[in-house]
Design a protein around this motif. Structure first.
Motif, PDB file in Angstrom:
ATOM      1  N   ARG A 151       0.837  -1.214   0.000  1.00 25.42           N
ATOM      2  CA  ARG A 151       0.000   0.000   0.000  1.00 25.42           C
ATOM      3  C   ARG A 151       0.868   1.259   0.000  1.00 25.42           C
ATOM      4  O   ARG A 151       0.559   2.247  -0.676  1.00 25.42           O
ATOM      5  CB  ARG A 151      -0.936  -0.011   1.212  1.00 25.42           C
ATOM      6  CG  ARG A 151      -1.981  -1.100   1.142  1.00 25.42           C
ATOM      7  CD  ARG A 151      -3.011  -0.974   2.245  1.00 25.42           C
ATOM      8  NE  ARG A 151      -3.867  -2.139   2.265  1.00 25.42           N
ATOM      9  CZ  ARG A 151      -4.884  -2.342   1.432  1.00 25.42           C
ATOM     10  NH1 ARG A 151      -5.159  -1.417   0.522  1.00 25.42           N
ATOM     11  NH2 ARG A 151      -5.614  -3.433   1.500  1.00 25.42           N
ATOM     12  N   ASP A 152       1.955   1.221   0.787  1.00 25.10           N
ATOM     13  CA  ASP A 152       2.877   2.362   0.798  1.00 25.10           C
ATOM     14  C   ASP A 152       3.538   2.521  -0.568  1.00 25.10           C
ATOM     15  O   ASP A 152       3.806   3.648  -1.017  1.00 25.10           O
ATOM     16  CB  ASP A 152       3.943   2.172   1.877  1.00 25.10           C
ATOM     17  CG  ASP A 152       3.387   2.344   3.275  1.00 25.10           C
ATOM     18  OD1 ASP A 152       2.549   3.243   3.465  1.00 25.10           O
ATOM     19  OD2 ASP A 152       3.768   1.581   4.172  1.00 25.10           O
ATOM     20  N   ARG A 155       1.056   4.310  -2.720  1.00 25.38           N
ATOM     21  CA  ARG A 155       0.941   5.736  -2.367  1.00 25.38           C
ATOM     22  C   ARG A 155       2.115   6.523  -2.940  1.00 25.38           C
ATOM     23  O   ARG A 155       1.945   7.639  -3.444  1.00 25.38           O
ATOM     24  CB  ARG A 155       0.891   5.884  -0.844  1.00 25.38           C
ATOM     25  CG  ARG A 155      -0.394   5.377  -0.194  1.00 25.38           C
ATOM     26  CD  ARG A 155      -0.470   5.785   1.271  1.00 25.38           C
ATOM     27  NE  ARG A 155      -1.569   5.097   1.944  1.00 25.38           N
ATOM     28  CZ  ARG A 155      -1.415   4.022   2.711  1.00 25.38           C
ATOM     29  NH1 ARG A 155      -0.202   3.528   2.913  1.00 25.38           N
ATOM     30  NH2 ARG A 155      -2.446   3.443   3.283  1.00 25.38           N
ATOM     31  N   CYS A 182       0.407  -4.381  -6.811  1.00 22.97           N
ATOM     32  CA  CYS A 182      -1.029  -4.599  -7.056  1.00 22.97           C
ATOM     33  C   CYS A 182      -1.372  -6.086  -7.004  1.00 22.97           C
ATOM     34  O   CYS A 182      -2.443  -6.471  -6.516  1.00 22.97           O
ATOM     35  CB  CYS A 182      -1.429  -4.022  -8.410  1.00 22.97           C
ATOM     36  SG  CYS A 182      -1.339  -2.227  -8.497  1.00 22.97           S
ATOM     37  N   LEU A 185      -1.676  -7.165  -3.448  1.00 18.07           N
ATOM     38  CA  LEU A 185      -2.921  -6.680  -2.837  1.00 18.07           C
ATOM     39  C   LEU A 185      -4.170  -7.249  -3.506  1.00 18.07           C
ATOM     40  O   LEU A 185      -5.285  -6.993  -3.053  1.00 18.07           O
ATOM     41  CB  LEU A 185      -2.971  -5.155  -2.911  1.00 18.07           C
ATOM     42  CG  LEU A 185      -1.955  -4.397  -2.045  1.00 18.07           C
ATOM     43  CD1 LEU A 185      -1.909  -2.931  -2.442  1.00 18.07           C
ATOM     44  CD2 LEU A 185      -2.304  -4.541  -0.570  1.00 18.07           C
ATOM     45  N   CYS A 190      -6.983  -1.229  -9.559  1.00 16.37           N
ATOM     46  CA  CYS A 190      -5.800  -0.367  -9.504  1.00 16.37           C
ATOM     47  C   CYS A 190      -4.761  -0.818 -10.534  1.00 16.37           C
ATOM     48  O   CYS A 190      -4.171  -0.002 -11.246  1.00 16.37           O
ATOM     49  CB  CYS A 190      -5.209  -0.409  -8.097  1.00 16.37           C
ATOM     50  SG  CYS A 190      -3.811   0.694  -7.860  1.00 16.37           S
TER      51      CYS A 190
END
Length: 681
Positions: A151-152, A155, A182, A185, A190
């Motif tokens: 996730r970081d 970002r 991606c 996750l 995304c």
């Protein structure tokens, strides 16, 4: 510098490993004798670089400190040396002391700390950079992705979109990394947006980026998109093919996985491994074993990952002969010392019912890792060698959460509840993560010592970490309540539980049975069947035990025969023992004896003791004498049979016979078991 020095400098360039350090030092000495070391910063830098490449940081630091002239290259070389040697603290101090930092210096430290997993420091440095290039962006994004922080990574990639970075032909490295994030996750939407960005920016589509996209779509289950990208590649590499095979396998489409596999000739071991693993993950163990045989026929020997996958299939099938054959093959290939293969081998032996083979293999190993040692803790615990398991646990240089949990489970299942609770206390102090299995095991320890206080403390911990509604954990608390005699508390918790299978129902049934609530057990059994839950042999153990404790002869007889007729469950020795005890207590001694004779198991003294107690209670002196004689024949040291027979004779005033039995006990030196009280413990 004259020609001779130039020649020596050329030789210096070849000194780049610890094996050539001695030669490098000799050259350094020659340069000192010639008086040229301090004449030019270039030669000093070459020597500095040599010491760093040869891994001699002490010599590098000494030279750096003695250099009369230094430039950016000098500082960067020493900083890089510290980073590569794992001494990030000194590299940071040197970086902070450096007066004039260039772009390369900043990239060096940011990339070094990111690669080492020191992401907080790397991010602070990254944020302070006066100018950022694609190298540092990729290093930071890759650092987040590789260290479990996708996730970081995403970002930071979003921030990159706002940065005036124009080196578009290098963006493919960043895109490959972020597509991988991606995939981790399972963020299909995304990932598709990033794919669109790749197309819009006309980023060069090479095998690395294509493989990343195939892997991403495969993991996300969009196999059509994965196939389209693969088909657009001129020559798909093994990684891309492997990713698609894995994607099809994870979706249960093994025929499609095999089709992709068959498109490639001269198959690499990676592809064989992918398809074998796919068969195992799809529970097609026979398919995995047949493919492995095909692989060997094609002259591909495989590696440790191949063996681990095949042994996984063997573990599920439980065929010991296959495990032994794999052990032989691993030895021939020289892989038995590999920790991955050895761990799989230990697990296979254990699951194939041969823990002794697992223990023997472990004693021959010379290389271990935490995963292998965790497996061995479980193996030793499962075969009752808890002291050996404790020895491994205590000697482990680094213990994972699984290590602590495995040891706690092992202590619990081997009758060491106090030690299991002590380990639970240590885990709490260390604030380690516990799973539902470890919590259930420590609750089981609380139940075995009938400690409601400890049990409720453990359940409070389960509540804190969000496992209070877990079925396995709740079942264990029901067990504690029932063993502590608080059946109503157990029933209240049972009524609130999610009951996905027969396990929860069985826990409550056994609780009712052991506390003498026969009618409630039978009523709960009716509820269970109305709820559509199929009873198993443990269910009938609970029902028959309840009937036995409460003297419900007709109900017991009905369900004993119905379990075979209606549910196709063959009664085991526990079911026979319950019924024989029930009939004997109720005085149905002929029926009890009929079951004894019909029982398809080896007769043991405990079952006949039930009949003997029934004979004594109901005054059947002759049958009691026969039962006692049979028990003594089966177990000559069984003092209970002698005592009960002596008491039976005394009960009908045959004092002489009673005294004779006591004398026989003394003559045979049969010890009378001393009485004990729970109040003594």
């Amino acid at each position: 510098m004259n020609l001779d020095v130039h020649s020596l400098v050329s030789i210096l360039h070849s000194c780049n490993t610890h094996l050539t350090l001695f030669l490098g030092k000799q050259l350094h000495l020659i340069f000192l004798k010639k008086g040229v070391v301090n004449s030019t910063v270039t030669l000093g830098n070459r020597l500095l670089q040599m010491y760093v490449k040869c891994g001699s940081m002490n010599d590098a630091v000494k030279l750096f400190d003695d250099m009369p002239q230094r430039n950016g290259f000098s500082w960067n070389t020493l900083i890089e040396g510290y980073i590569k040697s794992g001494d990030q603290e000194r590299s940071l101090k040197l970086f902070e002391a450096m007066a004039h930092k260039d772009d390369f210096t900043w990239s060096l430290v940011v990339s070094g700390f990111a690669k080492a997993g020191k992401l907080e420091i790397a991010r602070c440095l990254f944020d302070d950079m006066p100018r950022r290039n694609w190298v540092v962006w990729n290093s930071m994004i890759n650092g987040y992705a590789k260290n479990g922080r996708p996730r970081d990574a995403l970002r930071l990639f979003k921030d990159l979109s706002l940065d005036p970075l124009k080196v578009s032909h290098e963006k493919k490295f960043i895109f490959a990394t972020i597509v991988g994030a991606c995939a981790d996750l399972i963020a299909l939407g995304c990932g598709k947006q990033i794919h669109a960005r790749i197309v819009i920016d006309e980023v060069e589509f090479d095998s690395v980026l294509a493989s990343s996209l195939v892997n991403f779509y495969g993991k996300c289950g969009d196999l059509d998109s994965a196939s389209q990208i693969l088909n657009s590649m001129k020559e798909p590499d093994e990684y891309s093919l492997s990713a698609l095979i894995t994607g099809f396998a994870n979706s249960g489409r093994m025929n499609d996985a095999r089709r992709v596999f068959d498109t490639k000739s001269n198959l690499d071991v990676v592809l064989w491994n992918s398809l074998i693993t796919g068969y195992v993950s799809s529970n097609e163990n026979i398919g995995a074993l047949l493919l492995f045989k095909e692989m060997l026929t094609n002259g591909v020997h495989g590696n440790s990952f191949t063996l681990a996958s095949v042994l996984g299939a063997i573990s599920i099938s439980g065929i010991l002969k296959h495990a032994e054959q794999m052990h032989t093959l691993a030895s021939k290939l020289g892989l038995i010392g590999n920790v991955i293969a050895a761990t799989a081998m230990l697990d296979a032996y254990s699951k194939c019912g041969s823990p002794d083979d697992a223990c023997r293999l472990f004693s021959e190993l010379k290389i271990f890792d935490t995963i292998l040692l965790n497996s061995m803790i479980t193996v030793y615990s499962n075969c009752g060698r808890v002291e050996d398991a404790k020895q491994i646990f205590m000697a482990m240089p680094s213990k994972s959460t699984i290590s602590w949990n495995s040891m706690m489970v092992g202590l619990s299942q081997n009758g060491c509840p106090i030690e299991a609770l002590d380990l639970f206390r240590q885990i709490n102090v260390l604030d380690l993560r516990m799973d539902k299995f470890s919590l259930a095991s420590v609750l089981s320890s609380c139940a075995s010592i009938s400690s409601l206080e400890y049990g409720e403390q453990v359940f409070a911990r389960a509540t804190i970490i969000g496992l209070d509604n877990d079925e396995i954990v709740s079942n264990s608390l029901v067990d504690i309540y029932c063993k502590c005699g608080l059946v109503e508390h157990g029933r209240k918790l049972f009524d609130r539980m999610m009951k996905s299978n027969e396990v929860a129902w069985n826990s409550m049934l056994i609780g009712y049975a052991t506390n003498g609530h026969g009618s409630e057990a039978l009523a709960l059994f009716d509820e269970m069947r109305l709820a559509g839950v199929k009873p198993n042999e443990i269910t009938f153990t609970g029902i028959l035990s309840a009937c036995d404790h409460c003297g419900l002869v007709e109900e017991g007889r009905k369900w004993f025969y119905k379990m075979k007729q209606d549910y196709h469950i063959d009664p085991n020795i526990e079911h026979y023992a319950c019924m024989i005890d029930l009939f004997s207590r109720a005085g149905y001694l002929e029926e009890a004896m009929s079951l004894v004779e019909a029982m398809p198991f080896k007769l043991d003294a405990s079952i006949l003791s039930s009949v003997l107690r029934g004979c004594v209670a109901h005054g059947h002196k002759d049958l009691a004498k026969k039962m006692a004689e049979r028990i003594i024949e089966l177990d000559p040291e069984n003092s209970g049979a002698y005592v009960q027979l002596s008491n039976a004779l005394a009960g009908v005033n045959e004092w002489e016979g009673s005294a004779q039995i006591r004398q026989v006990m003394r003559d045979k030196s049969v010890p009378k078991n001393p009485a004990c009280s729970w109040f003594d413990h």
